[in-house]
Write an enzyme that holds these catalytic residues in place. Structure first.
Site, short mmCIF file in Angstrom:
data_model
loop_
_atom_site.label_atom_id
_atom_site.label_comp_id
_atom_site.label_asym_id
_atom_site.label_seq_id
_atom_site.Cartn_x
_atom_site.Cartn_y
_atom_site.Cartn_z
N CYS A 1 0.87 -1.17 0.00
CA CYS A 1 0.00 0.00 0.00
C CYS A 1 0.91 1.22 0.00
O CYS A 1 2.12 1.08 0.01
CB CYS A 1 -0.86 0.04 1.26
SG CYS A 1 -2.07 -1.29 1.36
N TYR B 1 10.29 -4.23 -8.59
CA TYR B 1 8.99 -4.01 -9.22
C TYR B 1 8.15 -2.88 -8.61
O TYR B 1 7.60 -2.06 -9.33
CB TYR B 1 8.19 -5.31 -9.16
CG TYR B 1 6.77 -5.20 -9.66
CD1 TYR B 1 6.48 -5.17 -11.02
CD2 TYR B 1 5.70 -5.11 -8.76
CE1 TYR B 1 5.18 -5.05 -11.46
CE2 TYR B 1 4.40 -4.99 -9.21
CZ TYR B 1 4.13 -4.96 -10.56
OH TYR B 1 2.85 -4.84 -11.00
N GLY C 1 -1.20 1.13 -4.97
CA GLY C 1 -2.52 0.58 -4.64
C GLY C 1 -3.60 1.35 -5.33
O GLY C 1 -3.64 2.58 -5.25
N ASN D 1 1.19 0.48 5.79
CA ASN D 1 1.58 -0.34 4.65
C ASN D 1 2.22 -1.58 5.25
O ASN D 1 3.20 -1.46 5.99
CB ASN D 1 2.59 0.43 3.79
CG ASN D 1 3.21 -0.44 2.70
OD1 ASN D 1 2.58 -1.39 2.23
ND2 ASN D 1 4.42 -0.11 2.30
N GLY D 2 1.66 -2.74 4.97
CA GLY D 2 2.26 -3.95 5.53
C GLY D 2 1.23 -5.02 5.78
O GLY D 2 0.12 -4.99 5.24
#
Ligand code: SF4
Length: 469
Positions: free
Chosen positions: A2, A248, A29, A101-102
């Site tokens: 995220c 990526y 996201g 985020n995680g």
């Protein structure tokens, strides 16, 4: 994966800054987004959709205050329902807004314990961090930096997994922290006396903030309501950032943990070219699979002295295939997303470069596309090694059976995706290209997880993942 933003503004409203910050990290996201700000009370707008679609001027006008946080979501735990969108807010006994985020890997266990005291509103794992923080703050007689840092210490002791967090606490200010392994990125910067935290440095740059540094693993930073900067190393961290950020996820113009994403991708290409040379593959043209593989492909072409061409054109208005939650949707979108330039492909031996091969269906579709455009032969090279192990830290590739390379020889994968030759980066090549003097999380390649992960965790996460398909 995220994206998060946290802003403390020296003066005036922060909503536009957060909005623009979120747009710059939209690639992290595309499923949902939200902003929470504080002025007298919490203000919150969140829902499904892209930032530009959901956070309309009509919604933004409700967001007041000089401190706030924002989030773009890519769903992992939770089904991607509207109620799982972040930030999450608590209004009493003290206003708290939080986003992360995680992925919390002991989420079920913590939820069970906390459910005796609080009512959960969603299946999103940030709620266990929110309620742990709220419970700890409730126990403290006074709200001050020490009690806040103690609460973060409690989170570090209880919550296992990956999490970079931003939070607004009523009466305290803006809090940010990164888990003790620093698996997910988090940077901060300054402009005049304003502060900004973001998942990627690109957000700071586009908004004119000067990058200060990455938040250290195990560190918490509080910007008090008066604008004072306070930092504390809560636990001595052991940095193991996700190596896939450089392969990526991140934008090439970002710098994460002092490593430029673009430079890392060029080095990946150089290293991949060595592997390609070993196979004696002779291509007429090197073509990147846009966008992430461009830098690596350029480097491969230079090393092999083969011309580089943009032979596949991407429709910019279709989202990233890998982060689309459903597999069928992913297949359909490959075709509408990429279109070949026949003149660059026809009658040539084409070497396609991609960043990775996860399930293999995207690679197969692209190889078909290139063959149908007249390629004599289609070779495929991945700038990362074979993916074989589930990610438990928040990336949507959690079921072992999903990996095309798991338990197979390279020749078998080559056949399945329909390539005339398949070449992978080695793990050593990957690590050396990103930063040989560092420890990274490379668990999806070699099964070595930086945190403890029980068999039960794999079982729960895989079940959760399967239930979404
Ligand atoms: S398992 Fe792979 S994708 Fe997940 S955090 Fe580690 S390196 Fe990143």
């Amino acid at each position: 994966m995220c994206g998060i933003i946290g802003v403390y503004g020296n003066e005036g409203s922060v909503k536009e800054t957060i909005l623009l910050g979120l747009i710059s990290i939209q690639h992290r996201g595309q499923d949902a987004c939200g902003i929470a700000t504080f002025s007298q009370r919490m203000h919150l707008e969140k829902g499904l959709g892209l930032v530009g679609q959901f956070l309309t001027p009509g919604r933004l006008k409700n967001l007041h205050g000089n401190v706030g946080i924002g989030h773009v979501r890519y769903p992992t735990i939770g089904k991607g329902a509207p109620e799982d969108a972040q930030p999450f807010c608590l209004l009493a006994p003290r206003g708290i807004a939080i986003a992360h985020n995680g992925n919390v890997i002991n989420y079920k266990e913590l939820r069970k314990k906390l459910s005796k005291k609080v009512k959960f509103k969603s299946k999103c794992d940030i709620e266990v961090i929110l309620y742990t923080l709220a419970e700890e703050l409730k126990k403290a007689d006074r709200l001050n930096p020490q009690t806040i840092f103690r609460s973060v210490e409690r989170i570090f002791n209880l919550v296992c997994g990956s999490y970079s967090v931003v939070s607004v606490i009523e009466g305290a200010g803006l809090l940010a922290f990164r888990d003790p392994y620093g698996i997910k990125p988090l940077v901060f910067g300054m402009k005049d006396n304003s502060y900004m935290f973001a998942s990627e440095s690109v957000a700071l740059e586009v908004l004119g903030y000067k990058m200060v540094r990455d938040v250290a693993p195990g560190e918490a930073i509080l910007i008090t309501k008066g604008g004072k900067f306070l930092s504390k190393t809560i636990v001595k961290g052991n940095l193991h950032p996700c190596i896939f950020e450089w392969v990526y996820f991140a934008r090439p113009d970002s710098v994460i943990d002092n490593i430029s994403v673009y430079e890392a991708r060029l080095r990946l290409g150089k290293s991949l070219a060595k592997e390609i040379k070993k196979t004696k593959t002779k291509a007429d043209v090197v073509i990147p699979i846009p966008d992430t593989a461009r830098a690596s492909a350029l480097s491969v072409a230079q090393q092999l002295s083969v011309k580089y061409r943009e032979g596949l054109i991407k429709n910019r208005y279709i989202g990233r295939t890998f982060i689309m939650p459903e597999d069928d949707e992913r297949k359909r979108k490959v075709r509408s997303k990429l279109n070949p330039i026949r003149s660059e492909i026809n009658n040539r031996k084409v070497l396609l470069i991609d960043d990775s091969i996860v399930r293999g269906n995207t690679s197969r579709e692209i190889i078909n596309l290139v063959r149908n455009a007249g390629a004599k032969e289609v070779y495929f090279a991945s700038s990362s090694p074979p993916l074989k192990y589930p990610c438990v830290y928040g990336i949507d590739m959690q079921t072992r059976s999903e990996f095309i390379a798991r338990g197979k020889k390279i020749e078998d994968v080559e056949k399945e995706i329909g390539a005339d030759r398949l070449v992978y980066q080695t793990l050593e090549g990957l690590i050396n290209s990103i930063g040989r003097d560092r420890n990274f999380c490379t668990a999806c390649f070699n099964g070595v997880y930086p945190t403890k992960v029980s068999k039960e965790t794999f079982r729960i996460i895989e079940k959760e993942r399967r239930s979404r398909h």
